[in-house]
Scaffold this motif. Sequence first.
Motif, short mmCIF file in Angstrom:
data_model
loop_
_atom_site.label_atom_id
_atom_site.label_comp_id
_atom_site.label_asym_id
_atom_site.label_seq_id
_atom_site.Cartn_x
_atom_site.Cartn_y
_atom_site.Cartn_z
N CYS A 210 0.67 -1.12 -0.08
CA CYS A 210 -0.01 0.07 0.05
C CYS A 210 0.89 1.18 0.10
O CYS A 210 0.62 2.20 -0.75
CB CYS A 210 -0.92 0.05 1.39
N LEU A 211 1.90 1.23 0.74
CA LEU A 211 2.89 2.36 0.73
C LEU A 211 3.50 2.47 -0.47
O LEU A 211 3.66 3.82 -0.78
CB LEU A 211 3.86 2.11 1.64
N LYS A 212 3.79 1.56 -1.12
CA LYS A 212 4.28 1.80 -2.80
C LYS A 212 3.47 2.45 -3.64
O LYS A 212 3.80 3.28 -4.14
CB LYS A 212 4.45 0.40 -3.33
N TYR A 213 2.12 2.05 -3.34
CA TYR A 213 1.10 2.69 -4.23
C TYR A 213 0.48 4.28 -3.77
O TYR A 213 0.62 5.12 -4.51
CB TYR A 213 -0.26 2.10 -4.38
N TYR A 214 0.42 4.32 -2.41
CA TYR A 214 -0.17 5.66 -1.97
C TYR A 214 0.90 6.71 -1.43
O TYR A 214 0.82 7.88 -1.59
CB TYR A 214 -0.85 5.24 -0.53
N MET B 111 -7.89 0.61 -7.45
CA MET B 111 -9.22 1.15 -7.31
C MET B 111 -9.43 2.34 -6.55
O MET B 111 -10.09 3.31 -7.21
CB MET B 111 -10.39 -0.04 -7.03
N ASP B 112 -8.85 2.44 -5.39
CA ASP B 112 -8.95 3.47 -4.71
C ASP B 112 -8.36 4.70 -5.19
O ASP B 112 -8.74 5.86 -5.43
CB ASP B 112 -8.26 3.45 -3.41
N LEU B 113 -7.01 4.27 -5.95
CA LEU B 113 -6.30 5.57 -6.66
C LEU B 113 -7.13 5.94 -7.82
O LEU B 113 -7.11 7.25 -8.28
CB LEU B 113 -5.01 5.24 -6.79
N ARG B 114 -7.70 5.12 -8.60
CA ARG B 114 -8.53 5.40 -9.82
C ARG B 114 -9.71 6.24 -9.16
O ARG B 114 -9.78 7.34 -10.14
CB ARG B 114 -9.01 4.20 -10.46
N VAL B 115 -10.32 5.91 -8.36
CA VAL B 115 -11.52 6.96 -7.92
C VAL B 115 -10.88 7.99 -7.42
O VAL B 115 -11.62 9.44 -7.94
CB VAL B 115 -12.29 6.16 -6.62
N THR B 116 -9.84 8.32 -6.63
CA THR B 116 -9.42 9.61 -6.29
C THR B 116 -8.88 10.41 -7.56
O THR B 116 -9.18 11.67 -7.46
CB THR B 116 -8.08 9.42 -5.17
N ASN B 117 -8.29 9.78 -8.52
CA ASN B 117 -7.80 10.55 -9.52
C ASN B 117 -8.85 10.93 -10.32
O ASN B 117 -8.89 12.05 -11.10
CB ASN B 117 -6.92 9.71 -10.40
N ARG B 118 -9.88 10.11 -10.60
CA ARG B 118 -11.38 10.49 -11.40
C ARG B 118 -11.66 11.74 -10.63
O ARG B 118 -12.10 12.76 -11.39
CB ARG B 118 -12.05 9.48 -11.39
N ILE B 119 -11.84 11.90 -9.50
CA ILE B 119 -12.54 12.96 -8.75
C ILE B 119 -11.35 14.20 -9.05
O ILE B 119 -12.17 15.24 -9.51
CB ILE B 119 -12.60 12.66 -7.34
N ASN B 120 -10.30 13.95 -8.92
CA ASN B 120 -9.49 15.07 -9.39
C ASN B 120 -9.22 15.46 -10.65
O ASN B 120 -9.47 16.92 -10.98
CB ASN B 120 -7.97 14.70 -8.97
#
Length: 184
Positions: free
Chosen positions: A36-40, A83-92
Amino acid sequence: MELDEQRLLAEYKRTGDLQLLGRLYEPYMPLVYGLCLKYYKDEVKSEDAVMQIFETLIPKLRAHDVTNFRSWLYTLAKNHCLMDLRVTNRINTVDIEEHLVESDMFLHQHNKDERIPEDRLAQMESCLGELNAEQQRCIRLFYLEQKCYKDVAEITGYDLNKVKSHIQNGKRNLKICMERRKAE
Protein backbone atom coordinates in the motif's frame (compact mmCIF):
# COMPACT_ATOMS: atom_id res chain seq x y z
CA MET A 1 2.98 -22.89 7.27
CA GLU A 2 0.95 -23.39 4.08
CA LEU A 3 -0.83 -26.36 5.66
CA ASP A 4 -1.62 -24.24 8.73
CA GLU A 5 -2.98 -21.47 6.45
CA GLN A 6 -5.23 -23.95 4.65
CA ARG A 7 -6.52 -25.22 8.01
CA LEU A 8 -7.18 -21.63 9.21
CA LEU A 9 -8.92 -20.77 5.92
CA ALA A 10 -11.15 -23.83 6.08
CA GLU A 11 -11.99 -23.25 9.74
CA TYR A 12 -12.72 -19.54 9.15
CA LYS A 13 -14.93 -20.34 6.17
CA ARG A 14 -16.84 -22.87 8.30
CA THR A 15 -17.22 -20.73 11.46
CA GLY A 16 -16.75 -17.08 10.46
CA ASP A 17 -14.58 -16.63 13.58
CA LEU A 18 -12.73 -13.30 13.16
CA GLN A 19 -9.95 -14.39 15.51
CA LEU A 20 -9.04 -17.13 13.04
CA LEU A 21 -9.04 -14.59 10.23
CA GLY A 22 -6.88 -12.27 12.34
CA ARG A 23 -4.34 -15.06 12.91
CA LEU A 24 -4.28 -15.74 9.19
CA TYR A 25 -3.90 -12.07 8.20
CA GLU A 26 -1.52 -10.87 10.91
CA PRO A 27 1.74 -12.25 9.44
CA TYR A 28 0.93 -10.55 6.13
CA MET A 29 0.07 -7.12 7.54
CA PRO A 30 3.62 -5.72 7.10
CA LEU A 31 3.69 -6.96 3.49
CA VAL A 32 0.25 -5.47 2.76
CA TYR A 33 1.35 -2.21 4.40
CA GLY A 34 4.50 -2.13 2.23
CA LEU A 35 2.47 -2.76 -0.91
CA CYS A 36 0.00 0.00 0.00
CA LEU A 37 2.84 2.38 0.82
CA LYS A 38 4.31 1.71 -2.62
CA TYR A 39 1.05 2.82 -4.24
CA TYR A 40 -0.11 5.59 -1.89
CA LYS A 41 3.26 7.00 -0.76
CA ASP A 42 1.44 7.97 2.44
CA GLU A 43 1.89 6.16 5.76
CA VAL A 44 -1.49 7.00 7.28
CA LYS A 45 -3.43 6.13 4.12
CA SER A 46 -1.49 2.85 3.91
CA GLU A 47 -2.30 1.98 7.53
CA ASP A 48 -5.98 2.67 6.86
CA ALA A 49 -5.83 0.51 3.74
CA VAL A 50 -4.41 -2.43 5.73
CA MET A 51 -7.51 -2.30 7.94
CA GLN A 52 -9.89 -1.80 5.01
CA ILE A 53 -8.39 -4.82 3.27
CA PHE A 54 -8.92 -6.89 6.43
CA GLU A 55 -12.57 -5.82 6.43
CA THR A 56 -12.80 -6.84 2.77
CA LEU A 57 -11.46 -10.28 3.65
CA ILE A 58 -14.34 -10.97 6.05
CA PRO A 59 -16.99 -11.66 3.37
CA LYS A 60 -14.66 -12.55 0.50
CA LEU A 61 -12.87 -15.44 2.18
CA ARG A 62 -16.19 -17.01 3.12
CA ALA A 63 -17.43 -16.73 -0.47
CA HIS A 64 -14.28 -17.79 -2.40
CA ASP A 65 -12.19 -20.94 -2.39
CA VAL A 66 -8.64 -19.69 -1.91
CA THR A 67 -5.81 -22.16 -2.41
CA ASN A 68 -2.82 -19.81 -2.20
CA PHE A 69 -3.65 -17.18 0.41
CA ARG A 70 -0.44 -15.15 0.00
CA SER A 71 -0.87 -14.74 -3.76
CA TRP A 72 -4.60 -14.11 -3.49
CA LEU A 73 -4.08 -11.51 -0.74
CA TYR A 74 -1.40 -9.73 -2.81
CA THR A 75 -3.80 -9.44 -5.76
CA LEU A 76 -6.65 -8.28 -3.51
CA ALA A 77 -4.46 -5.62 -1.84
CA LYS A 78 -3.06 -4.39 -5.16
CA ASN A 79 -6.55 -4.12 -6.66
CA HIS A 80 -7.80 -2.29 -3.56
CA CYS A 81 -5.07 0.33 -3.93
CA LEU A 82 -5.51 0.70 -7.67
CA MET A 83 -9.29 1.09 -7.44
CA ASP A 84 -8.94 3.62 -4.63
CA LEU A 85 -6.38 5.61 -6.61
CA ARG A 86 -8.51 5.42 -9.74
CA VAL A 87 -11.51 6.87 -7.87
CA THR A 88 -9.34 9.58 -6.29
CA ASN A 89 -7.76 10.50 -9.62
CA ARG A 90 -11.12 10.54 -11.36
CA ILE A 91 -12.41 13.02 -8.80
CA ASN A 92 -9.33 15.22 -9.22
CA THR A 93 -9.56 14.99 -13.01
CA VAL A 94 -13.23 15.95 -12.96
CA ASP A 95 -12.53 18.97 -10.77
CA ILE A 96 -9.82 20.17 -13.14
CA GLU A 97 -11.96 19.56 -16.25
CA GLU A 98 -14.93 21.38 -14.77
CA HIS A 99 -12.76 24.38 -13.91
CA LEU A 100 -11.25 24.52 -17.39
CA VAL A 101 -14.53 24.11 -19.22
CA GLU A 102 -16.51 26.53 -17.10
CA SER A 103 -13.88 29.22 -17.10
CA ASP A 104 -13.13 28.89 -20.79
CA MET A 105 -16.34 27.93 -22.50
CA PHE A 106 -19.39 28.87 -20.50
CA LEU A 107 -18.08 32.08 -19.01
CA HIS A 108 -20.66 32.55 -16.29
CA GLN A 109 -20.96 36.25 -16.81
CA HIS A 110 -20.62 38.27 -13.65
CA ASN A 111 -20.32 41.45 -15.66
CA LYS A 112 -23.57 41.98 -17.59
CA ASP A 113 -21.75 44.15 -20.16
CA GLU A 114 -19.41 41.28 -21.00
CA ARG A 115 -20.49 39.41 -24.13
CA ILE A 116 -19.40 36.15 -25.70
CA PRO A 117 -18.37 36.79 -29.33
CA GLU A 118 -20.97 35.76 -31.91
CA ASP A 119 -18.62 33.36 -33.71
CA ARG A 120 -17.88 31.60 -30.42
CA LEU A 121 -21.61 31.32 -29.63
CA ALA A 122 -22.25 29.88 -33.11
CA GLN A 123 -19.39 27.44 -32.62
CA MET A 124 -20.76 26.41 -29.21
CA GLU A 125 -24.27 25.95 -30.61
CA SER A 126 -22.93 23.83 -33.44
CA CYS A 127 -20.92 21.67 -31.02
CA LEU A 128 -23.98 21.31 -28.77
CA GLY A 129 -25.72 19.75 -31.76
CA GLU A 130 -23.03 17.06 -31.90
CA LEU A 131 -23.72 15.85 -28.35
CA ASN A 132 -26.02 12.92 -27.73
CA ALA A 133 -29.59 13.85 -26.82
CA GLU A 134 -29.19 13.29 -23.05
CA GLN A 135 -26.01 15.36 -22.77
CA GLN A 136 -27.42 18.11 -24.96
CA ARG A 137 -30.63 18.37 -22.95
CA CYS A 138 -28.84 18.42 -19.58
CA ILE A 139 -26.24 20.99 -20.75
CA ARG A 140 -28.96 23.29 -22.13
CA LEU A 141 -31.03 23.13 -18.95
CA PHE A 142 -28.08 23.48 -16.58
CA TYR A 143 -26.12 26.24 -18.34
CA LEU A 144 -28.41 28.01 -20.73
CA GLU A 145 -31.53 27.90 -18.56
CA GLN A 146 -29.54 28.09 -15.28
CA LYS A 147 -31.33 25.10 -13.67
CA CYS A 148 -29.76 23.28 -10.71
CA TYR A 149 -28.95 19.55 -10.82
CA LYS A 150 -32.14 18.69 -8.94
CA ASP A 151 -34.31 20.70 -11.33
CA VAL A 152 -32.64 19.12 -14.35
CA ALA A 153 -33.30 15.66 -12.87
CA GLU A 154 -36.97 16.51 -12.29
CA ILE A 155 -37.45 18.00 -15.76
CA THR A 156 -35.70 15.18 -17.63
CA GLY A 157 -36.72 12.29 -15.40
CA TYR A 158 -33.08 11.18 -15.21
CA ASP A 159 -31.50 10.00 -11.96
CA LEU A 160 -29.47 12.77 -10.25
CA ASN A 161 -26.19 10.88 -10.80
CA LYS A 162 -27.07 10.43 -14.49
CA VAL A 163 -27.69 14.18 -14.79
CA LYS A 164 -24.28 14.94 -13.30
CA SER A 165 -22.68 12.36 -15.58
CA HIS A 166 -24.41 13.75 -18.70
CA ILE A 167 -23.32 17.29 -17.79
CA GLN A 168 -19.74 16.26 -17.07
CA ASN A 169 -19.42 14.18 -20.24
CA GLY A 170 -21.22 16.80 -22.27
CA LYS A 171 -18.85 19.55 -21.08
CA ARG A 172 -15.86 17.38 -21.93
CA ASN A 173 -17.25 16.60 -25.39
CA LEU A 174 -18.05 20.28 -25.99
CA LYS A 175 -14.54 21.28 -25.00
CA ILE A 176 -13.05 18.68 -27.37
CA CYS A 177 -15.32 19.81 -30.21
CA MET A 178 -14.55 23.50 -29.69
CA GLU A 179 -10.81 22.89 -29.48
CA ARG A 180 -10.98 20.83 -32.67
CA ARG A 181 -12.89 23.60 -34.46
CA LYS A 182 -10.51 26.26 -33.14
CA ALA A 183 -7.61 24.35 -34.64
CA GLU A 184 -9.33 24.01 -38.05
